[in-house]
Design an enzyme around this catalytic site. Structure first.
Site, PDB file in Angstrom:
ATOM      1  CB  CYS A   1      -3.642   1.948   7.549  1.00 44.70           C
ATOM      2  SG  CYS A   1      -2.550   0.204   8.233  1.00 44.70           S
TER       3      CYS A   1
ATOM      4  CG  HIS B   1      -2.161  -0.223   1.450  1.00 40.84           C
ATOM      5  ND1 HIS B   1      -2.547  -1.620   2.517  1.00 40.84           N
ATOM      6  CD2 HIS B   1      -3.089  -1.078   0.454  1.00 40.84           C
ATOM      7  CE1 HIS B   1      -4.192  -1.514   2.400  1.00 40.84           C
ATOM      8  NE2 HIS B   1      -4.211  -2.007   1.106  1.00 40.84           N
TER       9      HIS B   1
HETATM   10  N1  ARG Z   1      -3.946  -7.176   6.625  1.00 41.54           N
HETATM   11  C1  ARG Z   1      -4.331  -6.171   6.291  1.00 41.54           C
HETATM   12  C2  ARG Z   1      -3.871  -5.963   4.912  1.00 41.54           C
HETATM   13  O1  ARG Z   1      -3.109  -6.659   4.570  1.00 41.54           O
HETATM   14  C3  ARG Z   1      -3.958  -5.145   6.760  1.00 41.54           C
HETATM   15  C4  ARG Z   1      -3.629  -3.415   6.484  1.00 41.54           C
HETATM   16  C5  ARG Z   1      -2.883  -2.619   6.677  1.00 41.54           C
HETATM   17  N2  ARG Z   1      -3.269  -1.256   5.982  1.00 41.54           N
HETATM   18  C6  ARG Z   1      -1.969   0.069   5.390  1.00 41.54           C
HETATM   19  N3  ARG Z   1      -2.621   0.416   4.582  1.00 41.54           N
HETATM   20  N4  ARG Z   1      -1.060  -0.542   5.207  1.00 41.54           N
HETATM   21  O2  ARG Z   1      -4.922  -5.073   3.666  1.00 41.54           O
END
Ligand code: ARG
Length: 298
Positions: A292, A196
């Protein structure tokens, strides 16, 4: 009008020339009651299935709530939902904004992993109650979009930074740019550990940004350097193991960041920021940290 930029030579504006947008003052947090690592959809989760210490996660989460309240932010808390362990990462299901006429609107995500799709309606219902106009992407035109996991507002300006490659698809930004009436600087992500944009880029204020350089392409880095006067770099260790870039700077001055990010914290202090360290180790097991674990809105 859609305006998605993918190389520095397409950028024909300066930050100070862009329309202003107020910074959000409210913070949404989702309780970690049902948080755990139940499946593997990013490389950080691999070793940790069933391995979250729930008490510790609850403590870490409470400290973050206190931190926002101490800074004077208005914190709203939503209950977690059984069967939706990643709902705590409530930056991912939406992209809220306030338009040029001061209307509150929110673009809903179209999550890539089937395990996370049920989260979107929970957050949608909540924004609906807050009086936000709900905007949906046309799913026949775009594959996936993961809200503020990948789409980050420039500080106080009508400019969006949009990551793509692992979770969000590039074509999503055509629709997003049109709905926002705002240019989108599209940044390709190239390392799956930084899946992300919020894992490798943190907008600090109008002029400064924190990044993990190796997560981007040359074209992406050129655009970042063209629009930010100050680019602060993170080491691989702090970015990958401590999620140092998944920090947040909600007021352009105070930075909330995972504890132990010594090298980057010094750089932030030297640049004039106040650094507040928080433990988010239980959430790092799932691939997320400070940024997040909240959604900011107006
Ligand atoms: N387990 C979640 C996923 O992989 C974690 C999300 C964390 N969010 C972020 N924006 N880094 O989607």
């Amino acid at each position: 009008m859609k305006n998605v930029l993918t190389s520095a030579d397409q950028i024909n504006f300066t930050i100070s020339g862009l329309p202003e947008m107020p910074a959000p003052s409210k913070v949404l947090k989702v309780k970690p009651t049902w948080f755990d690592v139940e499946y593997v959809i990013n490389p950080h989760m691999k070793e940790h299935v069933g391995g979250v210490d729930k008490m510790q996660a609850a403590n870490e989460w409470e400290h973050l709530v206190d931190g926002y309240e101490e800074l004077g932010f208005d914190v709203h808390i939503l209950d977690g939902v059984k069967g939706l362990p990643d709902l705590v990462f409530c930056a991912n299901q939406t992209l809220p904004f306030i338009d040029e006429n001061n209307e509150k609107k929110v673009i809903m995500s179209n999550m890539r992993a089937p395990q996370r799709r049920g989260e979107v309606e929970v957050i949608q219902e909540w924004f609906d109650k807050q009086g936000y106009e709900i905007l949906q992407l046309d799913e026949s035109k775009t594959a996936t979009f993961e809200g503020m996991g990948d789409a980050l507002w420039h500080f106080k300006r009508r400019l969006l930074w949009g990551g793509y490659g692992f979770r969000t698809s590039l074509d999503a930004y055509d629709q997003v740019s049109e709905l926002l009436n705002t240019p989108v600087v599209a940044l390709e992500l190239v390392d799956e550990k930084f899946y992300h944009l919020d894992t490798c880029m943190c907008v600090l204020n109008e002029k400064s940004v924190l990044i993990y350089e190796d997560a981007f392409t040359k074209a992406g880095l050129d655009m970042i350097h063209k629009l930010f006067e100050k680019v602060i770099h993170t080491s691989k260790y702090e970015a990958e193991k401590l999620f140092a870039v998944n920090a947040t700077c909600p007021d352009g001055k105070n930075v909330f960041i995972q504890q132990g990010s010594t090298d980057v914290n010094k750089k932030l202090r030297d640049a004039g920021f106040s650094v507040h360290e928080f433990s988010t180790y239980e959430f790092i097991k799932s691939g997320g940290s400070v940024f997040c674990l909240k959604q900011m809105y107006w």
